[in-house]
Design a protein around this motif. Sequence first.
Motif, PDB file in Angstrom:
ATOM      1  N   LYS A 105     -55.963 -20.002 -22.321  1.00 50.77           N
ATOM      2  CA  LYS A 105     -56.661 -18.659 -21.486  1.00 50.77           C
ATOM      3  C   LYS A 105     -58.066 -18.501 -21.641  1.00 50.77           C
ATOM      4  CE  LYS A 105     -52.038 -17.202 -21.806  1.00 50.77           C
ATOM      5  NZ  LYS A 105     -51.161 -15.826 -22.732  1.00 50.77           N
ATOM      6  N   GLY A 106     -58.125 -18.190 -20.281  1.00 53.20           N
ATOM      7  CA  GLY A 106     -59.616 -17.802 -21.037  1.00 53.20           C
ATOM      8  C   GLY A 106     -60.744 -18.655 -20.962  1.00 53.20           C
ATOM      9  N   LEU A 107     -62.099 -19.003 -21.204  1.00 47.30           N
ATOM     10  CA  LEU A 107     -62.663 -19.771 -21.557  1.00 47.30           C
ATOM     11  C   LEU A 107     -62.911 -20.031 -22.568  1.00 47.30           C
ATOM     12  CD1 LEU A 107     -65.669 -17.639 -18.621  1.00 47.30           C
ATOM     13  CD2 LEU A 107     -63.832 -19.977 -18.466  1.00 47.30           C
ATOM     14  N   VAL A 143     -72.339 -27.030 -17.008  1.00 44.15           N
ATOM     15  CA  VAL A 143     -71.718 -25.813 -17.811  1.00 44.15           C
ATOM     16  C   VAL A 143     -72.778 -24.897 -17.975  1.00 44.15           C
ATOM     17  CG1 VAL A 143     -71.735 -25.079 -19.975  1.00 44.15           C
ATOM     18  CG2 VAL A 143     -70.957 -27.645 -19.928  1.00 44.15           C
ATOM     19  N   TYR A 144     -71.926 -23.888 -17.027  1.00 47.81           N
ATOM     20  CA  TYR A 144     -72.813 -22.714 -16.418  1.00 47.81           C
ATOM     21  C   TYR A 144     -73.642 -22.417 -17.908  1.00 47.81           C
ATOM     22  CZ  TYR A 144     -73.833 -18.097 -15.526  1.00 47.81           C
ATOM     23  OH  TYR A 144     -74.499 -16.526 -15.294  1.00 47.81           O
ATOM     24  N   SER A 145     -74.754 -22.070 -17.803  1.00 45.47           N
ATOM     25  CA  SER A 145     -75.515 -21.134 -18.949  1.00 45.47           C
ATOM     26  C   SER A 145     -75.805 -19.389 -18.621  1.00 45.47           C
ATOM     27  CB  SER A 145     -76.508 -21.942 -18.672  1.00 45.47           C
ATOM     28  OG  SER A 145     -77.427 -21.061 -20.357  1.00 45.47           O
ATOM     29  N   VAL A 185     -81.988  -5.702 -20.480  1.00 43.14           N
ATOM     30  CA  VAL A 185     -80.243  -5.860 -19.305  1.00 43.14           C
ATOM     31  C   VAL A 185     -79.992  -7.096 -19.337  1.00 43.14           C
ATOM     32  CG1 VAL A 185     -81.232  -6.422 -16.686  1.00 43.14           C
ATOM     33  CG2 VAL A 185     -83.136  -5.205 -17.909  1.00 43.14           C
ATOM     34  N   ILE A 186     -78.748  -6.479 -18.189  1.00 43.90           N
ATOM     35  CA  ILE A 186     -77.535  -7.934 -18.023  1.00 43.90           C
ATOM     36  C   ILE A 186     -76.948  -7.636 -16.369  1.00 43.90           C
ATOM     37  CG2 ILE A 186     -75.756  -8.581 -18.471  1.00 43.90           C
ATOM     38  CD1 ILE A 186     -75.448  -7.294 -21.639  1.00 43.90           C
ATOM     39  N   ASP A 187     -77.759  -9.144 -15.877  1.00 43.20           N
ATOM     40  CA  ASP A 187     -76.957  -9.184 -14.353  1.00 43.20           C
ATOM     41  C   ASP A 187     -77.485  -7.928 -13.953  1.00 43.20           C
ATOM     42  OD1 ASP A 187     -75.664 -10.684 -12.962  1.00 43.20           O
ATOM     43  OD2 ASP A 187     -74.069 -10.083 -13.369  1.00 43.20           O
ATOM     44  N   GLY A 188     -78.358  -8.076 -14.025  1.00 44.45           N
ATOM     45  CA  GLY A 188     -79.151  -7.244 -12.883  1.00 44.45           C
ATOM     46  C   GLY A 188     -79.077  -5.326 -12.655  1.00 44.45           C
ATOM     47  N   LYS A 189     -78.955  -5.252 -14.579  1.00 48.02           N
ATOM     48  CA  LYS A 189     -78.255  -3.857 -14.642  1.00 48.02           C
ATOM     49  C   LYS A 189     -79.608  -3.607 -15.995  1.00 48.02           C
ATOM     50  CE  LYS A 189     -74.588  -1.018 -15.262  1.00 48.02           C
ATOM     51  NZ  LYS A 189     -72.837  -0.410 -15.797  1.00 48.02           N
ATOM     52  N   ALA A 213     -70.867 -10.693 -18.047  1.00 46.50           N
ATOM     53  CA  ALA A 213     -71.205 -11.246 -17.037  1.00 46.50           C
ATOM     54  C   ALA A 213     -71.069 -13.125 -16.868  1.00 46.50           C
ATOM     55  CB  ALA A 213     -72.820 -11.646 -17.519  1.00 46.50           C
ATOM     56  N   ILE A 214     -70.761 -13.531 -17.529  1.00 46.23           N
ATOM     57  CA  ILE A 214     -70.300 -15.250 -17.858  1.00 46.23           C
ATOM     58  C   ILE A 214     -68.528 -14.819 -17.097  1.00 46.23           C
ATOM     59  CG2 ILE A 214     -68.643 -16.974 -18.565  1.00 46.23           C
ATOM     60  CD1 ILE A 214     -70.687 -15.923 -21.442  1.00 46.23           C
ATOM     61  N   GLU A 215     -68.042 -13.398 -16.692  1.00 46.86           N
ATOM     62  CA  GLU A 215     -66.524 -13.787 -16.498  1.00 46.86           C
ATOM     63  C   GLU A 215     -66.755 -13.836 -15.333  1.00 46.86           C
ATOM     64  OE1 GLU A 215     -64.392 -10.437 -18.322  1.00 46.86           O
ATOM     65  OE2 GLU A 215     -64.024 -11.618 -20.007  1.00 46.86           O
ATOM     66  N   LYS A 216     -68.042 -12.427 -14.667  1.00 50.07           N
ATOM     67  CA  LYS A 216     -68.854 -12.880 -12.964  1.00 50.07           C
ATOM     68  C   LYS A 216     -68.261 -13.803 -12.723  1.00 50.07           C
ATOM     69  CE  LYS A 216     -70.510  -7.793 -13.266  1.00 50.07           C
ATOM     70  NZ  LYS A 216     -70.689  -6.979 -13.415  1.00 50.07           N
TER      71      LYS A 216
END
Length: 454
Positions: A160-162, A247-249, A354-358, A447-450
């Motif tokens: 479950k999850g990442l 792998v997503y960074s 700032v995280i993910d443009g916010k 932000a990773i989940e998105k």
Amino acid sequence: MFDKVIVGSEEWCSFPALGIPAIKARVDSGAKTSALHAININPFIKDGDNWVKFDINPIQNNTKTIIHCEAPLIDKRIVKSSSGYREKRYVIKASLQVSDTTWEVEVTLTNRDSMGFRMLLGREAMSGRLLVDPEQKYLLGQPTTEKLKEYYSTNDEPKKGLRIGLLASNPELYSNRRIIEAGELRGHEMHFLNLKYCYMKLDAETPEIHYRGGRVLNDFDAIIPRIRPSMTFYGCALTRHFEALKVYSLNSAAAISQSRDKLFSLQLLLNSGIDIPTTGFANSPLDTNDLIKMVGGSPLIVKLLEGTQGKGVVLAETKKAAESVINAFKSLNANILVQEFIKEANGKDIRCFVIDGKVVASIQREALPGEFRANIHLGGTASVIKATPEEKRIAIKATKAMGLKVAGVDIIRSSKGPLLLEVNSSPGLEGIEGATNKDIAGEMILAIEKNFKI
């Protein structure tokens, strides 16, 4: 003597209180201290006492079976391994069961991926209880494959999850502990990956990243690079290799690299229309006088390009002092920036996270009385502040210019308006979480989940 249990050089045992029903141990009377395989080791406070939590893969060459453990922390000590390597280890006390006998033993926690056994049973733990027949093995029996499957059947459930790796250097750092904690609270499998223990295989067909001991890191969904400045080159090389393995960074290697290049990052910011303190850069000491005039004269700031955050920064209060500092650095062939000193800021700056443009949080940082601030944050106090719309716009724009998803953006208020000082690709969480009471680590996991649309 006859009350002692006779064991072979290899035996199966268990740690009931830790939830480890079976683990194979190397019985070694030549070793003083017992050791247990552990990864993702994180100390924490429980009911006012020191505890440590860790994960263990109890079966050799099986990284899918994971037991999550926690135990009271009784010590930290330097242990010299059989290969001569000295390592600081956490020490716990746990109930060890061998056959029908159970007693308390001290055990050090360490990564034993490179060893043939997940546990080493040393002579301190055996004293007065066991006798060793080194010619024998498994005198107390061993579990069948079916029995091991029964013991660890709960670990065969779908994930479950990442599976997220935190690529950093210090597992005890507040920021790193919080990110691990936030990921686990959201149901993800979190692993602390010490970047010093990682190494790469560059190959056209089977590129790989290995962890100390030979374990291949081939099953991660995402990584969060938090690379200290002194490890920028190697940390970015590892991050690039993870990216090549799909792998997503959270922050890319390219973005981290350019944010760490002080001159290049300032040029990128200016190209994006972001104001900075007037800054000069020259190659020759012959241009020193004009360089000083260029930034408005003294007092001024001299910054080493290769300096880490807060290091290699000098305030020159007079023209003579500025000439001396600049020429001294140039005589050492050091690359420097010369920057105007923003006196009206009065030792304060704004940190926008700032995280993910916010902009998710902002604080004002103020130097302690008498402390020199040199247009950068060197410590002091932090308090909640509401960043202006213009400051937020600058922070978001600067983060985008660097190509970062997560950044700490430092802004100084001047008579000319807000000026950008620096964009930090591995911003600390302690000050801003403590001041704002916001879950910044949780926002990073979100932000990773998105990206995975969870």
